[in-house]
Design a protein around this motif. Structure first.
Motif, PDB file in Angstrom:
ATOM      1  N   LEU A   4      13.331   3.226   1.538  1.00  0.00           N
ATOM      2  CA  LEU A   4      12.681   1.954   1.243  1.00  0.00           C
ATOM      3  C   LEU A   4      12.122   1.309   2.511  1.00  0.00           C
ATOM      4  O   LEU A   4      11.716   0.153   2.515  1.00  0.00           O
ATOM      5  CB  LEU A   4      13.676   1.004   0.565  1.00  0.00           C
ATOM      6  CG  LEU A   4      14.298   1.534  -0.741  1.00  0.00           C
ATOM      7  CD1 LEU A   4      15.369   0.581  -1.245  1.00  0.00           C
ATOM      8  CD2 LEU A   4      13.235   1.748  -1.803  1.00  0.00           C
ATOM      9  N   HIS A   5      12.135   2.086   3.621  1.00  0.00           N
ATOM     10  CA  HIS A   5      11.655   1.554   4.894  1.00  0.00           C
ATOM     11  C   HIS A   5      10.573   2.449   5.472  1.00  0.00           C
ATOM     12  O   HIS A   5      10.436   3.600   5.061  1.00  0.00           O
ATOM     13  CB  HIS A   5      12.802   1.443   5.900  1.00  0.00           C
ATOM     14  CG  HIS A   5      13.786   0.366   5.555  1.00  0.00           C
ATOM     15  ND1 HIS A   5      14.745   0.527   4.582  1.00  0.00           N
ATOM     16  CD2 HIS A   5      13.957  -0.881   6.056  1.00  0.00           C
ATOM     17  CE1 HIS A   5      15.469  -0.570   4.480  1.00  0.00           C
ATOM     18  NE2 HIS A   5      15.010  -1.452   5.372  1.00  0.00           N
TER      19      HIS A   5
ATOM     20  N   GLU B 197      10.755  -2.873   6.329  1.00  0.00           N
ATOM     21  CA  GLU B 197      11.021  -2.734   4.906  1.00  0.00           C
ATOM     22  C   GLU B 197       9.714  -2.687   4.121  1.00  0.00           C
ATOM     23  O   GLU B 197       8.837  -3.524   4.325  1.00  0.00           O
ATOM     24  CB  GLU B 197      11.884  -3.897   4.415  1.00  0.00           C
ATOM     25  CG  GLU B 197      12.506  -3.574   3.083  1.00  0.00           C
ATOM     26  CD  GLU B 197      13.557  -4.588   2.677  1.00  0.00           C
ATOM     27  OE1 GLU B 197      14.223  -5.147   3.556  1.00  0.00           O
ATOM     28  OE2 GLU B 197      13.702  -4.805   1.464  1.00  0.00           O
ATOM     29  N   VAL B 198       9.563  -1.620   3.253  1.00  0.00           N
ATOM     30  CA  VAL B 198       8.285  -1.467   2.559  1.00  0.00           C
ATOM     31  C   VAL B 198       8.446  -1.370   1.047  1.00  0.00           C
ATOM     32  O   VAL B 198       7.500  -1.034   0.337  1.00  0.00           O
ATOM     33  CB  VAL B 198       7.531  -0.217   3.053  1.00  0.00           C
ATOM     34  CG1 VAL B 198       7.091  -0.401   4.498  1.00  0.00           C
ATOM     35  CG2 VAL B 198       8.379   1.039   2.883  1.00  0.00           C
ATOM     36  N   GLY B 199       9.674  -1.595   0.545  1.00  0.00           N
ATOM     37  CA  GLY B 199       9.862  -1.490  -0.903  1.00  0.00           C
ATOM     38  C   GLY B 199       9.663  -0.066  -1.388  1.00  0.00           C
ATOM     39  O   GLY B 199      10.070   0.886  -0.716  1.00  0.00           O
ATOM     40  N   ILE B 200       8.968   0.111  -2.517  1.00  0.00           N
ATOM     41  CA  ILE B 200       8.824   1.467  -3.065  1.00  0.00           C
ATOM     42  C   ILE B 200       7.504   2.108  -2.634  1.00  0.00           C
ATOM     43  O   ILE B 200       7.066   3.093  -3.234  1.00  0.00           O
ATOM     44  CB  ILE B 200       8.934   1.460  -4.606  1.00  0.00           C
ATOM     45  CG1 ILE B 200       7.870   0.542  -5.219  1.00  0.00           C
ATOM     46  CG2 ILE B 200      10.316   1.040  -5.060  1.00  0.00           C
ATOM     47  CD1 ILE B 200       7.636   0.820  -6.684  1.00  0.00           C
ATOM     48  N   ALA B 201       6.916   1.593  -1.551  1.00  0.00           N
ATOM     49  CA  ALA B 201       5.632   2.126  -1.099  1.00  0.00           C
ATOM     50  C   ALA B 201       5.714   3.610  -0.774  1.00  0.00           C
ATOM     51  O   ALA B 201       4.790   4.385  -1.072  1.00  0.00           O
ATOM     52  CB  ALA B 201       5.153   1.352   0.120  1.00  0.00           C
ATOM     53  N   ASN B 202       6.841   4.039  -0.163  1.00  0.00           N
ATOM     54  CA  ASN B 202       6.995   5.458   0.187  1.00  0.00           C
ATOM     55  C   ASN B 202       6.914   6.330  -1.054  1.00  0.00           C
ATOM     56  O   ASN B 202       6.295   7.397  -1.045  1.00  0.00           O
ATOM     57  CB  ASN B 202       8.337   5.687   0.878  1.00  0.00           C
ATOM     58  CG  ASN B 202       8.314   5.177   2.312  1.00  0.00           C
ATOM     59  OD1 ASN B 202       7.270   5.218   2.964  1.00  0.00           O
ATOM     60  ND2 ASN B 202       9.445   4.685   2.779  1.00  0.00           N
ATOM     61  N   TYR B 203       7.584   5.884  -2.123  1.00  0.00           N
ATOM     62  CA  TYR B 203       7.587   6.668  -3.362  1.00  0.00           C
ATOM     63  C   TYR B 203       6.180   6.748  -3.937  1.00  0.00           C
ATOM     64  O   TYR B 203       5.740   7.800  -4.405  1.00  0.00           O
ATOM     65  CB  TYR B 203       8.549   6.053  -4.387  1.00  0.00           C
ATOM     66  CG  TYR B 203      10.001   6.231  -3.992  1.00  0.00           C
ATOM     67  CD1 TYR B 203      10.674   7.400  -4.315  1.00  0.00           C
ATOM     68  CD2 TYR B 203      10.676   5.244  -3.290  1.00  0.00           C
ATOM     69  CE1 TYR B 203      11.999   7.580  -3.945  1.00  0.00           C
ATOM     70  CE2 TYR B 203      12.000   5.411  -2.921  1.00  0.00           C
ATOM     71  CZ  TYR B 203      12.663   6.578  -3.253  1.00  0.00           C
ATOM     72  OH  TYR B 203      13.946   6.754  -2.888  1.00  0.00           O
ATOM     73  N   GLU B 204       5.452   5.618  -3.898  1.00  0.00           N
ATOM     74  CA  GLU B 204       4.093   5.617  -4.425  1.00  0.00           C
ATOM     75  C   GLU B 204       3.223   6.596  -3.646  1.00  0.00           C
ATOM     76  O   GLU B 204       2.455   7.370  -4.203  1.00  0.00           O
ATOM     77  CB  GLU B 204       3.504   4.208  -4.341  1.00  0.00           C
ATOM     78  CG  GLU B 204       4.089   3.275  -5.388  1.00  0.00           C
ATOM     79  CD  GLU B 204       3.692   1.824  -5.171  1.00  0.00           C
ATOM     80  OE1 GLU B 204       3.981   1.020  -6.053  1.00  0.00           O
ATOM     81  OE2 GLU B 204       3.119   1.514  -4.100  1.00  0.00           O
TER      82      GLU B 204
END
Ligand SMILES: Nc1ncnc2c1ncn2[C@@H]1O[C@H](COP(=O)(O)OP(=O)(O)O)[C@@H](O)[C@H]1O
Ligand SMILES: [Mg+2]
Lengths: 366, 319
Positions: free
Chosen positions: B65-66, B78-85
């Motif tokens: 999440l980072h 902290e980037v939220g779910i940006a990595n998953y997207e």
């Protein structure tokens, strides 16, 4: 027709000789019981007949065919294993139908035949179950069904009743005997249970450490045991065996020992000869004190319900007496036991083989 | 005349009716002493599992999440779910999953088919020869993957390699898109087949020999016994091997890919783990790699659960 002949069959496992030079001629339609204590080679002998083990030595014949090197698939024998060996992944119906499937019968015929066999064995309601969902008695029936489904040359049964409780065993014993009568097929039946052997066999083959100790009908084996081993293996309690000496007195023979004097009912004069004297518990009777016989002291009285077994001590030997209840003695009593001469068995003191009396043909002098 | 009456025989007296109470309940202390030992014995293992497995797993999830470049001292953002997207948006992910499926399918002959054949055949080898044979089959497992890779690189050399010489071909095995994947599969298979043979052999020894004996007496030929009795009863072992292959093939190939092809040529040997590794340690994108790790972990849990279910349904247990 299926007569099974064993000619000098021997099987060794490394240093162990499990089956030692066995000669047997099993007639067509016979119910032969292979009897012996655990580890005497009964299962090995059965596996040799089935072709699951090759013999180290000897030959095996089925009628006029030499089976010695024929694989089990082509021997046309059916076997019931002691463990039943029901295929755990197949339903009861598929277990029973397995031999037919291997013979490439059409499905419909297999189903019909399986239904027929299941009906005779009372398994119809269980056909869709797996072996692990069955009780011991039901498994035993399925194993029997798998053997019965085809018409084999002979049945081989390895202690089929040993995993059942006493009551079920008695019932199934009668059923198997009945099955043998109705089918008339040769059966070779392995057991360590003398009651099964006595009640079912047409002949008993008694095995001792891989060797054939005696071969004969149940009455022959029981009434005229060929050796001390045979004498003590059959019968409950076992035959009493005492060390004695055959001595002639007043022109007739008697067995003498410590506190023993029993007439053998033979008129002859012989030099003294040490023997082992055998007498079955049920053939001993109480005689008036002080007379001729075996002088003993009662150590215990066992109640069998219908009968009593009286344990006695005679010299240093133990003696059991069996008779209808009550026998009227109690522990501590001093008793005298006798037996009729025809109920006394003599065995060689060294080899343990049975001794029989052979009157010399006296030259006609008159 | 004598008169009388029938009296029913009394049933055996029960102690409770006579006023005797059954033994008292055990105290909480004896109860604790009886129940505690198994948990105490398990504690060290649980502690190690938490420290070395579950805690890193949790940290990976946090990391996913980072955004972070793996350089100590630089702050995590902290980037939220940006990595998953981002991860789900790349075409590489789908391609690497497909390549992983290919590797798994390619491995199955080496982990299931060949071991079953070899184990069934070696059963007939008797005595000392059997031990020697098994040792030979198992030996490749003991060769370190990297050492094995070096030898294979030499064997597969396009100009002087033994493989080309024996086959009479002129293939650049590790630098051609089709053959690179094939080479990786075969070399990994060579590595693990011995282990699988051992597993199958153990499975075969666990089957009561009476079943095969009974089937033979029932008239089944050797091949019928194998098909109708042995293989069905071996199914739990086979299910285990399939599960191992599905879950671990991508890991088994990793050292070979890293030494022989580095995921190439043109990404043709990049499976999911190699992709993860590239994100993390080539592109220094720890967040993306962690997201991939979490995703694959979840994916394999689902696959493992489905396969275990299926195996339970299909396999027969000998009891
Ligand atoms: N496969 C085998 N390998 C080695 N020894 C065996 C094997 N099978 C049987 N034996 C030995 O042969 C003897 C007879 O065994 P078995 O025929 O099973 O006896 P039983 O069925 O009369 O109890 C035993 O001493 C046993 O240990
Ligand atoms: Mg046995």
């Amino acid at each position: 027709m299926s007569r099974i002949q064993l000619q000098g069959i021997t099987r060794r496992f490394g240093p162990v000789t499990a089956v030692d030079d066995v000669w047997l001629d099993i007639a067509d339609g016979e119910f032969l019981v292979l009897l012996g204590p655990s580890g005497c080679g009964k299962s090995t002998l059965l596996r040799l007949i089935a072709g699951l083990l090759p013999p180290t030595e000897g030959r095996l014949w089925l009628d006029d065919t030499d089976l010695t090197h024929v694989p089990p698939q082509q021997r046309d024998l059916a076997m019931v294993f002691q463990s039943y060996a029901l295929y755990p992944h197949l339903s009861v119906a598929r277990n029973i139908g397995f031999p037919l499937r291997a013979r490439k019968w059409p499905r419909a015929e297999i189903r019909a035949k399986v239904a027929e066999v299941a009906a005779t064995l009372g398994l119809t309601a269980l056909l869709d179950r797996k072996p692990k969902e069955l009780s011991g008695g039901q498994r035993q029936r399925v194993a029997l069904g798998r053997a019965l489904v085809r018409d084999p040359g002979a049945f081989l049964l390895d202690e089929p009743l040993s995993n059942l409780d006493a009551k079920l065993r008695t019932g199934t014993r009668a059923e198997i005997a009945e099955l043998h009568r109705s089918l008339g097929t040769t059966m070779v039946y392995v057991t360590h249970d003398q009651v099964e052997a006595m009640t079912m066999a047409t002949r008993i083959a008694l095995l001792d450490e891989g060797r054939l100790a005696q071969l004969g009908t149940p009455s022959e084996v029981y009434d005229r045991p060929a050796s001390v081993f045979a004498a003590t293996f059959l019968g409950s309690p076992a035959m009493n065996i005492l060390d004695a000496t055959v001595r002639s007195a007043d022109g007739s023979l008697a067995a003498h020992g410590k506190g023993i004097e029993l007439s053998l009912g033979i008129d002859a004069v012989l030099p003294d000869r040490p023997v082992r004297l055998g007498v079955r518990p049920e053939h001993l009777t109480f005689a008036p004190a002080g007379g001729r016989g075996i002088h003993a002291v009662v150590t215990a009285v066992e109640n069998l319900g219908s009968e009593e077994v009286v344990q006695c001590l005679a010299g240093e030997g133990r003696i059991a007496v069996r008779g209808p209840r009550p026998l009227g003695v109690s522990a501590g009593d001093a008793v005298t036991l006798t037996a009729r001469p025809e109920h006394l068995h003599l065995f060689d003191s060294a080899s343990g083989r049975r001794l029989t009396w052979q009157p010399e043909s006296v030259p006609a002098s008159v | 005349m004598v008169s009388g009456t029938f009296v029913e025989v009394a049933p055996p007296l029960r102690a409770r009716e006579a006023g005797v109470v059954p033994a008292s309940r055990e105290s909480w202390w004896t109860r604790a002493r009886r129940i505690a030992p198994p948990y105490l014995y398990l504690t060290p293992a649980v502690v190690l599992l938490v420290v070395w497995t579950y805690q890193p797993l949790a940290q990976t999830f946090v990391l996913s999440l980072h955004s972070w470049n793996l350089v100590p001292g630089t702050p995590m953002e902290e980037v939220g779910i940006a990595n998953y997207e981002r991860l789900l948006g790349t075409p590489e992910l789908g391609r690497s999953v497909w390549r992983t499926v290919v590797v798994i399918l390619g491995m199955l002959p080496f982990t299931v088919v060949i071991p079953v054949l070899v184990a069934l055949l070696t059963r007939r080898v008797r005595g000392r020869a059997q031990g020697v044979y098994r040792a030979l089959v198992f030996a490749p497992m003991l060769v370190a993957p990297v050492a094995g890779a070096a030898v294979w690189q030499w064997l597969l050399d396009p100009s002087a390699g033994a493989v080309n010489r024996v086959l009479g071909t002129d293939v650049n095995w590790l630098n051609t898109t089709g053959t690179a994947q094939l080479s990786i599969i075969v070399i990994t298979g060579w590595h693990v087949a011995g282990f699988a043979v051992l597993v199958v052999t153990a499975g075969l020894t666990g089957i009561n020999p009476d079943y095969a004996a009974a089937a033979q007496v029932d008239g089944a030929s050797r091949s019928q016994v194998t098909r109708w009795i042995t293989l069905p009863l071996l199914s739990p072992t086979l299910a285990f091997l399939v599960l191992m292959t599905v879950l671990l093939s991508a890991q088994w190939t990793f050292p070979l890919i890293d030494t022989l092809t580095q995921g190439g040529p043109v990404g043709s040997t990049t499976n999911i783990y190699y992709l993860l590794w590239e994100y993390g340690f080539r592109h220094h994108d720890a967040g993306l790699a962690a997201a991939a790790g979490v995703l694959f972990f979840a994916g394999f849990i689902v696959v493992a659960a489905l396969l275990t279910r299926l195996a339970e349904r299909l396999s027969h247990h000998d009891d």
